[in-house]
Design a protein around this motif. Structure first.
Motif, short mmCIF file in Angstrom:
data_model
loop_
_atom_site.label_atom_id
_atom_site.label_comp_id
_atom_site.label_asym_id
_atom_site.label_seq_id
_atom_site.Cartn_x
_atom_site.Cartn_y
_atom_site.Cartn_z
N GLY A 23 -15.95 10.25 -15.90
CA GLY A 23 -16.41 10.54 -14.44
C GLY A 23 -17.93 11.11 -14.49
N HIS A 24 -18.42 11.63 -15.63
CA HIS A 24 -19.57 12.41 -15.70
C HIS A 24 -20.56 11.28 -16.00
CE1 HIS A 24 -19.26 16.68 -15.71
NE2 HIS A 24 -18.09 16.66 -16.59
N THR A 25 -21.86 11.31 -15.69
CA THR A 25 -22.81 10.25 -15.59
C THR A 25 -23.76 10.53 -16.99
OG1 THR A 25 -24.23 11.26 -14.11
CG2 THR A 25 -22.41 9.68 -13.25
N ASP A 26 -23.54 11.63 -17.66
CA ASP A 26 -24.48 11.95 -18.77
C ASP A 26 -23.57 12.73 -19.95
OD1 ASP A 26 -26.79 12.25 -20.04
OD2 ASP A 26 -27.93 12.96 -18.56
N TRP A 27 -24.14 12.94 -20.86
CA TRP A 27 -23.51 13.69 -21.92
C TRP A 27 -22.78 15.18 -21.58
CZ3 TRP A 27 -25.72 18.57 -22.29
CH2 TRP A 27 -26.96 18.64 -22.17
N LEU A 28 -21.82 15.33 -22.17
CA LEU A 28 -20.86 16.31 -22.23
C LEU A 28 -21.33 17.58 -22.96
CD1 LEU A 28 -19.14 14.46 -20.67
CD2 LEU A 28 -17.06 15.70 -20.99
N SER A 29 -21.30 18.73 -22.61
CA SER A 29 -21.91 19.69 -23.23
C SER A 29 -20.91 20.86 -23.61
CB SER A 29 -23.11 20.75 -22.47
OG SER A 29 -22.65 21.04 -21.23
N GLY A 30 -19.71 21.05 -22.64
CA GLY A 30 -18.62 21.91 -22.90
C GLY A 30 -17.48 21.64 -22.29
N CYS A 31 -16.32 22.21 -22.62
CA CYS A 31 -15.20 21.89 -21.90
C CYS A 31 -14.09 23.24 -22.38
CB CYS A 31 -14.51 20.72 -22.63
SG CYS A 31 -14.34 20.35 -24.27
N VAL B 62 -12.05 22.49 -17.47
CA VAL B 62 -13.52 22.59 -16.93
C VAL B 62 -14.45 21.73 -17.95
CG1 VAL B 62 -14.04 24.74 -17.58
CG2 VAL B 62 -15.18 23.82 -15.67
N THR B 63 -15.22 20.93 -17.31
CA THR B 63 -16.10 20.48 -18.43
C THR B 63 -17.63 20.47 -17.65
OG1 THR B 63 -15.98 18.24 -17.14
CG2 THR B 63 -14.65 18.65 -19.27
N SER B 64 -18.65 20.40 -18.59
CA SER B 64 -20.02 20.66 -18.07
C SER B 64 -20.79 19.56 -18.49
CB SER B 64 -20.64 22.14 -18.51
OG SER B 64 -20.41 22.25 -19.88
N SER B 65 -21.83 19.19 -17.89
CA SER B 65 -22.64 17.97 -18.44
C SER B 65 -24.33 18.18 -18.26
CB SER B 65 -21.88 16.78 -17.72
OG SER B 65 -22.64 15.76 -17.86
N GLY B 66 -24.76 17.18 -18.68
CA GLY B 66 -26.14 16.75 -18.45
C GLY B 66 -26.48 16.19 -17.05
N ASP B 67 -25.37 15.82 -16.64
CA ASP B 67 -25.79 15.35 -15.35
C ASP B 67 -26.00 16.45 -14.14
OD1 ASP B 67 -23.00 16.37 -14.68
OD2 ASP B 67 -22.14 14.03 -14.60
N THR B 68 -25.74 17.37 -14.66
CA THR B 68 -26.04 18.84 -13.64
C THR B 68 -24.68 19.23 -13.10
OG1 THR B 68 -26.59 17.70 -11.55
CG2 THR B 68 -28.45 17.98 -13.04
N THR B 69 -23.53 18.86 -13.32
CA THR B 69 -22.50 19.09 -12.74
C THR B 69 -21.31 19.64 -13.80
OG1 THR B 69 -21.30 17.06 -12.97
CG2 THR B 69 -22.52 16.96 -11.04
N VAL B 70 -20.50 20.41 -12.97
CA VAL B 70 -19.05 21.02 -13.67
C VAL B 70 -18.04 20.26 -12.93
CG1 VAL B 70 -17.94 23.11 -13.81
CG2 VAL B 70 -20.46 23.07 -14.04
N ARG B 71 -17.11 19.88 -13.76
CA ARG B 71 -15.95 19.15 -13.03
C ARG B 71 -14.79 19.83 -13.53
NH1 ARG B 71 -16.46 13.28 -11.40
NH2 ARG B 71 -18.95 13.08 -11.34
N ILE B 72 -13.77 19.84 -12.46
CA ILE B 72 -12.46 20.38 -12.69
C ILE B 72 -11.54 19.08 -12.71
CG2 ILE B 72 -10.66 21.78 -12.07
CD1 ILE B 72 -13.17 23.62 -12.43
N TRP B 73 -10.73 19.20 -13.90
CA TRP B 73 -9.88 17.78 -14.18
C TRP B 73 -8.21 18.56 -14.21
CZ3 TRP B 73 -12.29 13.36 -15.20
CH2 TRP B 73 -13.90 13.50 -15.59
#
Length: 148
Positions: free
Chosen positions: A27-35, A45-56
């Motif tokens: 679902g992220h559109t760029d690299w993942l940096s954290g989970c 929770v994940t963080s990404s180079g796409d400037t978003t934080v996502r909850i799964w």
């Protein structure tokens, strides 16, 4: 169980010690940096180079919330020990405290002069630790948004 994120925009959950992939999240559109797992273990929770934080939601096997508000890549994320708040650290020199229940940013932590590279809630407290490319560490009270 271990979870990894990578440059392929995916996170993967692995069974240990056999190494089988149990679940993959896209679902992220760029690299993942954290989970980071929610303390209850039901969400990620994940963080990404796409400037978003996502909850799964792991039982639903999908993203249930995308948090937007950072201007540059998000470098790290952390879940509060009570499970109601998520923290994020960004290359935009800010960190954010997100209220998962209201699905909004509760506070923006400003004070670093360069990319904020990591963030962590101290266990069972309202204190947040950030580290930055400006070569400083900061302790914050997440209830008052002030440095300690």
């Amino acid at each position: 169980i271990a979870v990894t994120g990578s440059d392929d925009h995916l996170w993967k959950m692995w069974a240990l010690p056999d190494g089988n992939i149990l679940m993959t999240g896209e679902g992220h559109t760029d690299w993942l940096s954290g989970c980071c797992f929610r303390p209850s273990g039901t969400q990620l929770v994940t963080s990404s180079g796409d400037t978003t934080v996502r909850i799964w939601d792991l039982s639903r096997r999908g993203c249930i919330l995308t948090l937007k508000g950072h201007a540059r890549a998000v470098q790290d994320c952390s879940w509060h020990s009570h499970g109601d708040f998520v923290a994020s650290a960004s290359m935009d020199s800010t960190s954010k405290i997100w209220d998962v229940n209201s699905e909004r940013c509760r506070y923006t932590l400003r004070g670093h002069k360069d990319s904020v590279n990591s963030i962590e809630f101290l266990p069972f407290s309202s204190t947040v630790l950030t580290s930055s490319a400006d070569k400083t560490l900061s302790l914050w009270d997440s209830r008052t948004v002030s440095r300690l």
